[in-house]
Design an enzyme around this catalytic site. Structure first.
Site, PDB file in Angstrom:
ATOM      1  N   SER A 246       8.600   4.152  -2.140  1.00 30.57           N
ATOM      2  CA  SER A 246       7.748   3.209  -1.421  1.00 30.57           C
ATOM      3  C   SER A 246       7.163   2.256  -2.448  1.00 30.57           C
ATOM      4  CB  SER A 246       6.611   3.962  -0.717  1.00 30.57           C
ATOM      5  OG  SER A 246       5.598   3.073  -0.261  1.00 30.57           O
TER       6      SER A 246
ATOM      7  N   TYR B 257      -0.814  10.199  -0.628  1.00 30.21           N
ATOM      8  CA  TYR B 257       0.550   9.704  -0.427  1.00 30.21           C
ATOM      9  C   TYR B 257       1.030   8.941  -1.653  1.00 30.21           C
ATOM     10  CZ  TYR B 257       4.423   7.044   1.585  1.00 30.21           C
ATOM     11  OH  TYR B 257       5.651   6.483   1.830  1.00 30.21           O
TER      12      TYR B 257
END
Length: 279
Positions: free
Chosen positions: A138, A151
């Site tokens: 990501s 995260y």
């Protein structure tokens, strides 16, 4: 190409589903795995609509025994493994004061240790085939984002691990890459494990900041998100490139965003950027 085998994790929806269909259309024997095979209906329909066949198997990335069994069964049935695409992951919304360290550990188990479980089990077979290890991370693996501490920590860890592993694996014939999407129009936002509105209501002193962050993020996903198929195209290019890059962003926006961090020696540019997300 028809003899080459790729295993993909997290294929029940979104990027994983689109990538499984794309690899099969390109002629790869595609082993599409997911934690709960009862959730494979959308995957099966997508494959049927595309006129391709998938080998759908159960694999829970957080369970080493499940990972070992899946990899062993692929070798037993197909005789080889040429590529692994680590895609399984879970979103998370929260901040340190309002969650437990156990919450953070759970995020790390799926998004970091899950990648390691699969990669470790696959590496002997990828060495044998001169294969490829690709991990969907990501832009949150490059830039820390408000209320995404756990995260982003997991994605940072994956990127650091793979960046360190890449030259070692390359010496033994295995190519390692990470693929960095930005906002993607998938069920990922719906898989955060928490109702954003409930989280805002329970945020205490963080209420205003979380409200600003949620409003900004929802707007981004509604207006500027890539499709899963667009990300899958980037994964396919990495899978089939003669000399794939280690780090691959999936859009111009992702390239500009990650570029901010990679040129930000003192951190001020990133802090100035993400500080605006919380009001």
């Amino acid at each position: 190409m028809s003899s080459k085998v790729v295993l993909i994790t997290g294929t029940s929806s979104g990027i994983g589903l689109a990538t499984a269909v794309a690899t099969a259309k390109a002629g790869w024997r595609t082993v599409a795995t997911l934690r709960d095979t009862s959730r494979a209906d959308a995957l099966r329909k997508a494959a049927a609509d595309a006129g391709v066949e998938l080998d759908i198997r159960q694999l829970d990335v957080t369970d080493e025994a499940s990972v070992a069994a899946a990899i062993d069964s692929v070798i037993a049935d197909h005789g080889r493994l040429d590529a692994v695409i680590n895609n399984a992951g879970a979103g998370h919304l929260g901040t340190l004061e309002n969650e437990t360290v156990a919450d953070v550990r759970r995020v790390m188990e799926v998004n970091f240790f899950g990648v390691l479980h699969v990669s470790k089990a696959a590496l002997p077979h990828l060495r044998a085939s001169g294969g490829r290890l690709i991990t969907v991370t990501s832009v949150g693996g490059v830039i820390g984002q408000p209320f995404n501490e756990a995260y982003c920590a997991a994605k940072f860890a994956v990127e650091g691990y793979m960046e360190s592993l890449a030259p070692v694996a390359a010496k033994l014939g295995v190519s390692v890459s990470v693929v960095e999407p930005g906002a993607v129009a998938t069920e990922f936002v719906n898989n955060l494990g928490v109702d954003p509105e409930a989280a805002v209501a329970a945020a205490g002193p963080y209420t205003d900041a979380l409200r600003a962050y949620v409003d900004r993020t929802v707007s981004q996903f509604l207006s500027g998100a890539q499709t899963p198929a667009e990300v899958a195209d980037n994964v396919m290019e990495t899978l089939e490139a003669d000399r794939p890059a280690f780090r691959v962003q999936t859009s111009d926006w992702a390239r500009a965003f990650t570029g901010t961090k990679l040129a930000d020696l003192d951190g001020s540019a990133v802090q100035g950027l993400t500080g605006g997300w919380v009001g």
